[in-house]
Write a protein that holds these residues in place. Structure first.
Motif, mmCIF file in Angstrom:
data_model
loop_
_atom_site.group_PDB
_atom_site.id
_atom_site.type_symbol
_atom_site.label_atom_id
_atom_site.label_comp_id
_atom_site.label_asym_id
_atom_site.label_seq_id
_atom_site.Cartn_x
_atom_site.Cartn_y
_atom_site.Cartn_z
ATOM 1 N N VAL A 187 38.932 34.238 47.214
ATOM 2 C CA VAL A 187 39.892 33.337 48.523
ATOM 3 C C VAL A 187 40.708 32.142 47.805
ATOM 4 O O VAL A 187 41.722 32.195 48.591
ATOM 5 C CB VAL A 187 38.813 33.047 49.039
ATOM 6 N N SER A 188 40.249 31.423 46.741
ATOM 7 C CA SER A 188 41.076 30.249 46.308
ATOM 8 C C SER A 188 42.159 31.008 46.109
ATOM 9 O O SER A 188 43.499 30.045 45.735
ATOM 10 C CB SER A 188 40.530 29.641 45.379
ATOM 11 N N GLY A 189 41.702 32.033 44.738
ATOM 12 C CA GLY A 189 43.663 33.025 44.401
ATOM 13 C C GLY A 189 44.191 33.302 45.133
ATOM 14 O O GLY A 189 45.449 33.484 44.917
ATOM 15 N N PHE B 45 48.340 34.562 31.349
ATOM 16 C CA PHE B 45 47.403 33.736 30.672
ATOM 17 C C PHE B 45 46.069 34.650 31.145
ATOM 18 O O PHE B 45 45.097 34.206 30.080
ATOM 19 C CB PHE B 45 47.024 33.131 31.867
ATOM 20 N N ALA B 46 45.651 35.445 31.517
ATOM 21 C CA ALA B 46 44.374 36.425 32.280
ATOM 22 C C ALA B 46 44.297 36.799 30.743
ATOM 23 O O ALA B 46 42.715 36.952 30.684
ATOM 24 C CB ALA B 46 44.845 36.949 33.152
ATOM 25 N N ILE B 47 44.984 37.490 30.341
ATOM 26 C CA ILE B 47 44.631 38.067 28.967
ATOM 27 C C ILE B 47 44.592 37.300 27.791
ATOM 28 O O ILE B 47 43.691 37.858 27.432
ATOM 29 C CB ILE B 47 46.513 39.550 28.666
ATOM 30 N N TYR B 48 45.490 36.057 27.976
ATOM 31 C CA TYR B 48 44.703 35.002 26.641
ATOM 32 C C TYR B 48 43.205 35.182 27.274
ATOM 33 O O TYR B 48 42.908 34.754 25.958
ATOM 34 C CB TYR B 48 46.113 34.243 26.875
ATOM 35 N N SER B 49 43.280 34.743 28.398
ATOM 36 C CA SER B 49 41.676 33.908 28.225
ATOM 37 C C SER B 49 40.627 34.748 28.050
ATOM 38 O O SER B 49 39.762 34.941 27.663
ATOM 39 C CB SER B 49 41.769 33.132 29.753
ATOM 40 N N SER C 280 42.495 35.548 39.233
ATOM 41 C CA SER C 280 43.071 36.567 39.405
ATOM 42 C C SER C 280 43.337 37.502 40.672
ATOM 43 O O SER C 280 44.351 38.414 40.867
ATOM 44 C CB SER C 280 43.031 37.369 37.601
ATOM 45 N N ALA C 281 42.256 37.799 40.757
ATOM 46 C CA ALA C 281 42.015 38.978 41.561
ATOM 47 C C ALA C 281 42.543 38.366 42.787
ATOM 48 O O ALA C 281 43.202 39.450 43.535
ATOM 49 C CB ALA C 281 40.543 39.255 42.009
ATOM 50 N N GLY C 282 42.427 37.584 43.058
ATOM 51 C CA GLY C 282 42.823 36.436 44.762
ATOM 52 C C GLY C 282 44.103 37.027 44.533
ATOM 53 O O GLY C 282 45.497 36.740 45.597
ATOM 54 N N ILE C 283 44.807 36.048 43.236
ATOM 55 C CA ILE C 283 46.674 35.876 43.078
ATOM 56 C C ILE C 283 46.971 37.633 43.644
ATOM 57 O O ILE C 283 48.107 37.735 44.037
ATOM 58 C CB ILE C 283 47.200 35.279 42.109
ATOM 59 N N ALA C 284 46.088 37.996 42.668
ATOM 60 C CA ALA C 284 46.547 40.174 42.979
ATOM 61 C C ALA C 284 46.826 40.577 43.964
ATOM 62 O O ALA C 284 47.617 41.471 44.720
ATOM 63 C CB ALA C 284 46.259 40.387 41.521
ATOM 64 N N LEU D 113 48.950 45.453 41.367
ATOM 65 C CA LEU D 113 47.853 46.064 40.490
ATOM 66 C C LEU D 113 46.984 46.465 39.845
ATOM 67 O O LEU D 113 45.702 46.588 39.362
ATOM 68 C CB LEU D 113 48.725 47.391 40.897
ATOM 69 N N ALA D 114 47.872 46.206 38.738
ATOM 70 C CA ALA D 114 47.939 46.232 37.338
ATOM 71 C C ALA D 114 46.854 44.918 36.439
ATOM 72 O O ALA D 114 45.449 45.144 36.588
ATOM 73 C CB ALA D 114 48.876 46.078 36.515
ATOM 74 N N LEU D 115 47.374 43.657 37.206
ATOM 75 C CA LEU D 115 46.222 42.260 37.388
ATOM 76 C C LEU D 115 44.602 43.199 38.057
ATOM 77 O O LEU D 115 43.773 42.101 37.611
ATOM 78 C CB LEU D 115 47.101 40.979 38.461
ATOM 79 N N LEU D 116 44.455 43.504 39.053
ATOM 80 C CA LEU D 116 43.805 43.448 39.884
ATOM 81 C C LEU D 116 42.911 44.751 39.047
ATOM 82 O O LEU D 116 41.541 43.735 39.105
ATOM 83 C CB LEU D 116 43.782 44.238 41.605
ATOM 84 N N ALA D 117 42.958 45.460 38.914
ATOM 85 C CA ALA D 117 42.617 46.270 37.866
ATOM 86 C C ALA D 117 41.469 45.611 36.714
ATOM 87 O O ALA D 117 40.708 45.981 35.928
ATOM 88 C CB ALA D 117 43.348 47.521 37.224
ATOM 89 N N LEU D 118 42.625 44.744 36.325
ATOM 90 C CA LEU D 118 42.149 43.793 34.738
ATOM 91 C C LEU D 118 40.975 43.294 34.927
ATOM 92 O O LEU D 118 39.731 43.151 34.801
ATOM 93 C CB LEU D 118 43.153 43.190 33.969
ATOM 94 N N SER D 119 41.391 42.262 36.254
ATOM 95 C CA SER D 119 40.207 41.436 37.360
ATOM 96 C C SER D 119 38.770 42.299 37.600
ATOM 97 O O SER D 119 38.115 41.046 36.656
ATOM 98 C CB SER D 119 40.781 40.699 38.243
#
Length: 384
Positions: A82-84, A197-201, A231-235, A263-269
């Motif tokens: 929700v925060s994202g 950042f998501a990939i780096y973390s 990341s999921a929230g942002i996506a 969609l790619a960010l959500l799938a990764l999350s």
């Protein structure tokens, strides 16, 4: 906005969430689900003989049988999603990083000051001793900085949070700092910067799980374990924006481009969220698996729905969700202290008293949110 000339002219990126569709009642409803799940975890499992905390519940583990109570901590992860999602609106409304930081401070700190002071007073007066904290721990906890961290610097390694639930505030604050910096660097490339950042973390967290040491410390610093939920929230926010904009476009070419990245960010999350506990424990229990499925399915359903969802968007769910921050700050140590002071000896009476205390705390949280916090927040925002 998208135009029919998109194939021959650059298109300005759409906002993550269009302002007219941003405030969704069911998002507050998600907060209600999350906070009651967390409270169930604390009062059915965590502080019982079956949990990781001290045995402070007068009814023991009589409620530990409740389905999915043992994974109630996943409610915090739902809060992070929700925060994202909602932070997109705060970023768009901000005039820069400092303005964004002020808005976040106005949202979090006055309520923390009030609720923290109430918790300090009640736990000091009523105990039990295991929950009592000193003035220094109280003051440090109001800064969002973990007292154990600062305690190591000043040679007092036994300092603790005023309330253990405050750990998530420190995680939220670090998220605000990083997400605000990326948005200030480039509003048009924000999603790409965050994906990087998501990939780096992810790399740091996997290295920390494999070898520990400095990688593990860095992973904790950049909240890598919880990054997938933000990341999921942002996506999802970006997907909702693309969903809204697709109806205004004459062709699907640009909207398809806007959808592919989130969609790619959500799938990764989602992949990270399921993989991390499995890698850390060597297996993934059925309850954790189903709990995570519930978290993501409910978030996607609520945040992408084109219509208000009757239950999640109902007046009572919205009201409770709006007051969830104050209730989150008050429900645990303060509630335990009052319960310990009453000290019911009968199991059934103990459960009834616990429920009554929580109803009173939620009522106080509603009063605080709507009668004190909201007017104060409006006044402070008018001065920024």
């Amino acid at each position: 906005m998208l135009t029919s000339e998109a194939p021959v002219a650059p298109v300005a990126p759409a906002p993550l969430v269009p302002a007219k569709t941003m405030h969704l009642g069911q998002v507050d409803g998600l907060r209600t689900v999350a906070i009651f799940w967390v409270a169930l975890y604390h009062y059915a499992v965590f502080w019982s003989p079956a949990g990781a905390g001290l045995n402070l519940l007068p009814y023991g583990d009589a409620l530990a049988w409740i389905p999915f109570a043992k994974v109630g901590y996943l409610g915090v992860y739902l809060f992070f999603i929700v925060s994202g999602f909602v932070i997109a609106l705060s970023l768009q409304r901000s005039r820069g990083f400092l303005h964004f930081a002020k808005l976040r401070a106005i949202r979090l700190w006055p309520t923390l000051l009030i609720c923290g002071s109430l918790t300090f007073a009640i736990t000091t007066l009523f105990g039990p001793p295991d929950l009592a904290r000193g003035p220094l721990e109280y003051l440090i906890s109001l800064t969002f900085i973990p007292p154990p961290h600062l305690g190591k610097v000043i040679g007092m390694s036994d300092l603790e949070w005023l309330d253990g639930a405050y750990w998530s505030l420190w995680t939220e604050v670090r998220f605000y700092i990083i997400v605000g910096m990326f948005y200030a660097m480039s509003r048009t490339r924000f999603l790409s910067l965050w994906a990087g950042f998501a990939i780096y973390s992810m790399g740091v967290h996997l290295a920390g799980l494999a070898s520990g040491g400095s990688f593990e410390a860095l992973s904790r610093l950049i909240f890598a374990e919880y990054q997938p939920y933000f990341s999921a929230g942002i996506a999802i926010a970006a997907l909702r924006a693309a969903q809204a904009n697709s109806g205004q476009a004459n062709t699907g070419q640009s909207s398809a481009g806007q959808i592919s990245a989130p969609l790619a960010l959500l799938a990764l999350s989602i992949l990270q969220a399921f993989a991390y506990p499995w890698l850390a424990a060597g297996s993934l229990s059925i309850s954790v698996f189903l709990g995570l499925v519930f978290v993501f399915a409910l978030a996607l359903f609520a945040m992408l729905s084109k219509r208000q969802i009757p239950f999640l968007g109902s007046r009572s769910m919205v009201m409770l969700g709006t007051a969830s921050y104050a209730y989150y700050l008050l429900h645990q140590n303060l509630g335990l202290a009052v319960l310990a002071r009453i000290n019911p000896t009968n199991e059934a009476v103990g459960i009834a008293v616990m429920v009554l205390i929580q109803v009173i705390i939620m009522s106080a949280a509603i009063l605080l949110t709507f009668q004190i916090e909201a007017p104060l927040r409006k006044f402070l925002r008018s001065r920024t």
